[in-house]
Design a protein around this motif. Structure first.
Motif, PDB file in Angstrom:
ATOM      1  N   TYR B  33       0.724  -1.258   0.002  1.00 32.13           N
ATOM      2  CA  TYR B  33       0.532  -0.001  -0.069  1.00 32.13           C
ATOM      3  C   TYR B  33       0.649   1.075  -0.303  1.00 32.13           C
ATOM      4  CZ  TYR B  33      -2.546  -3.430   2.605  1.00 32.13           C
ATOM      5  OH  TYR B  33      -3.491  -4.866   3.008  1.00 32.13           O
ATOM      6  N   PHE B  90       3.608   6.810   3.351  1.00 29.78           N
ATOM      7  CA  PHE B  90       3.995   6.094   3.832  1.00 29.78           C
ATOM      8  C   PHE B  90       3.496   4.688   3.180  1.00 29.78           C
ATOM      9  CE2 PHE B  90       4.952   6.521   8.658  1.00 29.78           C
ATOM     10  CZ  PHE B  90       4.865   8.151   8.860  1.00 29.78           C
ATOM     11  N   GLN B 101      -0.919  -4.258   8.546  1.00 32.75           N
ATOM     12  CA  GLN B 101      -0.596  -3.999   7.800  1.00 32.75           C
ATOM     13  C   GLN B 101       0.949  -3.597   8.494  1.00 32.75           C
ATOM     14  OE1 GLN B 101      -1.959  -1.008   5.546  1.00 32.75           O
ATOM     15  NE2 GLN B 101      -3.476  -1.646   4.815  1.00 32.75           N
ATOM     16  N   PHE B 103       4.071  -1.134   8.247  1.00 30.83           N
ATOM     17  CA  PHE B 103       4.713   0.664   8.032  1.00 30.83           C
ATOM     18  C   PHE B 103       6.113   0.933   8.161  1.00 30.83           C
ATOM     19  CE2 PHE B 103       0.688   2.417   6.938  1.00 30.83           C
ATOM     20  CZ  PHE B 103      -0.367   1.774   7.615  1.00 30.83           C
ATOM     21  N   GLY B 104       6.567   1.265   6.370  1.00 32.03           N
ATOM     22  CA  GLY B 104       7.587   2.185   6.417  1.00 32.03           C
ATOM     23  C   GLY B 104       7.732   3.420   7.174  1.00 32.03           C
ATOM     24  N   ASP B 105       8.681   3.615   7.902  1.00 31.14           N
ATOM     25  CA  ASP B 105       9.228   5.477   8.801  1.00 31.14           C
ATOM     26  C   ASP B 105       8.642   5.861   7.602  1.00 31.14           C
ATOM     27  OD1 ASP B 105      12.599   3.521  10.502  1.00 31.14           O
ATOM     28  OD2 ASP B 105      10.076   3.991  10.594  1.00 31.14           O
TER      29      ASP B 105
END
Lengths: 114, 112
Positions: B33, B90, B101, B103-105
């Motif tokens: 996403y 994100f 989910q 998540f990246g930073d």
């Protein structure tokens, strides 16, 4: 269009107080997820509720899924400064291409003061 | 375990420039996403993918393009940057739509 409305948008309280955050929709969701996001970081999953009426506890946090699976609440008992952050609810919805996707509410920004 | 990795972390663009935000995950997740988060707001879904070669529009796809040639990578392309695209982006991934989910930073993008 399925929407998730969160309230309140902002909440500023003193350490030790209790609070409740609400996540409401006119649509039925198969499940709802709650995330917490700290400044400068991505959201992190707290809990998933699946069954109507389900209650889950995570230490001082209590999550409830409405009987009709259209709403959910997050209750924090004796809030601590470490609870400060953005709380997001998210539900599964059907995308335009026929695939399921997760949609997020706008979030509740909580500040707990010592 | 790296999880979801986004690059760059920060970027400043001029109006009309183009760029690609990179996202890669090493968890063999099918779903990926892209979200944008404006100051003080929640997440708005831009595009998502249910597997290599399959993408679908989210709530705010205009001005963006994506591709998913591999399971690991899901780049987001801005063709003609506009000030309205100033935001934090994100990337996230999951096994499926009802699964948690990761998540990246985030990538903080400013368009001036």
């Amino acid at each position: 269009t399925q929407l998730l409305e969160q309230s309140p948008q902002f909440l500023s309280i003193q350490e030790g107080e209790n609070l409740t955050v609400y996540c409401n929709s006119s649509s039925v969701f198969s499940s709802l997820q709650w995330y917490r996001q700290e400044p400068g970081e991505g959201p992190v999953l707290l809990v998933t509720v699946v069954t109507g009426g389900e209650v889950k506890k995570l230490k001082r946090l209590t999550f409830q899924f409405g009987d009709a699976r259209k709403d959910s609440s997050l209750h924090i008992t004796a809030a601590q400064p470490g609870d400060t952050g953005l709380y997001l609810c998210a539900g599964v919805a059907l995308g335009s291409g026929g695939y399921n996707k997760l949609i997020f509410g706008a979030g509740t920004r909580l500040a707990v003061h010592p | 375990n790296a999880g979801v990795t986004q690059t760059p972390k920060f970027r400043i663009l001029k109006i009309g420039q183009s760029m690609t935000l990179q996202c890669t995950q090493d968890m063999n997740h099918n779903y990926m996403y892209w979200y944008r988060q404006d100051p003080g707001m929640g997440l708005k879904l831009i595009y998502y993918s249910v597997g290599a070669g399959i993408t679908d529009k989210g709530e705010v796809p205009n001005g963006y393009n994506v591709s998913r040639s591999t399971t690991e990578d899901f780049p987001l392309r801005l063709e003609l940057a506009a000030p309205s695209q100033t935001s934090v982006y994100f990337c996230a991934s999951s096994y499926g739509p009802t699964q948690p989910q990761h998540f990246g930073d985030g990538t903080r993008l400013s368009i001036l």
